[in-house]
Design an enzyme around this catalytic site. Structure first.
Site, PDB file in Angstrom:
ATOM      1  N   CYS A 179      37.242  44.420  40.312  1.00 24.67           N
ATOM      2  CA  CYS A 179      37.021  43.958  41.690  1.00 24.67           C
ATOM      3  C   CYS A 179      37.050  45.106  42.678  1.00 24.67           C
ATOM      4  O   CYS A 179      37.497  46.203  42.378  1.00 24.67           O
ATOM      5  CB  CYS A 179      38.126  42.974  42.102  1.00 24.67           C
ATOM      6  SG  CYS A 179      38.253  41.494  41.109  1.00 24.67           S
TER       7      CYS A 179
ATOM      8  N   CYS B 222      38.862  42.080  47.460  1.00 21.07           N
ATOM      9  CA  CYS B 222      38.613  40.790  46.814  1.00 21.07           C
ATOM     10  C   CYS B 222      39.701  39.779  47.177  1.00 21.07           C
ATOM     11  O   CYS B 222      40.889  40.087  47.184  1.00 21.07           O
ATOM     12  CB  CYS B 222      38.558  40.951  45.298  1.00 21.07           C
ATOM     13  SG  CYS B 222      38.010  39.444  44.457  1.00 21.07           S
TER      14      CYS B 222
ATOM     15  N   CYS C 272      33.420  41.143  39.088  1.00 20.72           N
ATOM     16  CA  CYS C 272      33.889  39.867  39.647  1.00 20.72           C
ATOM     17  C   CYS C 272      32.723  39.166  40.335  1.00 20.72           C
ATOM     18  O   CYS C 272      31.933  39.788  41.044  1.00 20.72           O
ATOM     19  CB  CYS C 272      34.997  40.175  40.657  1.00 20.72           C
ATOM     20  SG  CYS C 272      35.566  38.758  41.608  1.00 20.72           S
TER      21      CYS C 272
ATOM     22  N   CYS D 158      33.670  38.965  44.540  1.00 26.46           N
ATOM     23  CA  CYS D 158      33.526  40.106  45.458  1.00 26.46           C
ATOM     24  C   CYS D 158      32.345  41.012  45.112  1.00 26.46           C
ATOM     25  O   CYS D 158      32.016  41.909  45.874  1.00 26.46           O
ATOM     26  CB  CYS D 158      34.814  40.922  45.513  1.00 26.46           C
ATOM     27  SG  CYS D 158      35.194  41.841  44.002  1.00 26.46           S
TER      28      CYS D 158
END
Length: 194
Positions: free
Chosen positions: A34, A38, A65, A68
């Protein structure tokens, strides 16, 4: 600028977007990596691995992810959400029930949607939808012989009085006057209306 592990961890805990692109963090138990900003659930500290480059996260065997999107250079989830909302309004403005269901499917609160939409377009979702409905109604009044009531209903208005009020406000004429104006223009070779 070299950041310590503690500085990176604090940035993750605070979801600090000013650290985005300076480093990434991966969560070993989920297999994802991430951005520091995030908004996903805070991971356990001992499950986190920090990376200075996206390639390192991939080499570690992690995937980006979906929340994000650290794999995208520019990612603005609010803008993406507003574009989806606008598409939904443009598509379902004439069907109140389908519109409500599709907007609910976006998964955000009514107030947050109003906030984002107003910020992006300087208009509320209701004002935007009513504008679409009136524009469609004006086109139908010019191009068809359907009754004013039928046109109002086909364009998604729940009441004739609301339709008349919004139509006059936006177009400058009542629907009946607008239709008459269109007829006058079409048959006015000698500047007379019948």
């Amino acid at each position: 600028m070299t950041l310590t592990s503690d500085e990176k961890w604090n940035a993750v805990v605070q979801c600090d977007s000013s650290y985005d692109r300076l480093f990434f963090y991966g969560v070993k138990t989920t297999g994802i990596f991430c951005r520091p900003s995030c908004k996903s659930k805070e991971p356990r500290r001992n499950n986190v691995q920090f990376f200075d480059a996206i390639e390192q996260a991939y080499a570690y065997g992690l995937r980006p992810c979906k929340r994000c999107r650290p794999d995208l250079t520019d990612f603005n989830p609010s803008l993406d959400l507003i574009e989806r909302a606008k598409y939904t309004f443009d598509t379902y403005y004439d069907d109140r029930y389908k519109l409500a269901a599709e907007i609910k499917g976006l998964g955000i609160s009514h107030n947050y949607l109003i906030h984002l939409f107003r910020k992006q377009f300087n208009i509320t979702p209701v004002e935007y939808t009513n504008r679409l409905r009136v524009e469609k109604a004006a086109q139908m009044i010019k191009d068809s012989d359907a009754t004013i009531l039928s046109i109002a209903l086909m364009c998604g208005f729940g009441s004739l009085s609301t339709f008349y009020e919004l139509f006059k406000k936006q177009i400058g004429f009542t629907p009946k006057e607008y239709r008459k104006q269109g007829i006058c223009v079409m048959i006015s070779n000698d500047n007379k209306c019948q």
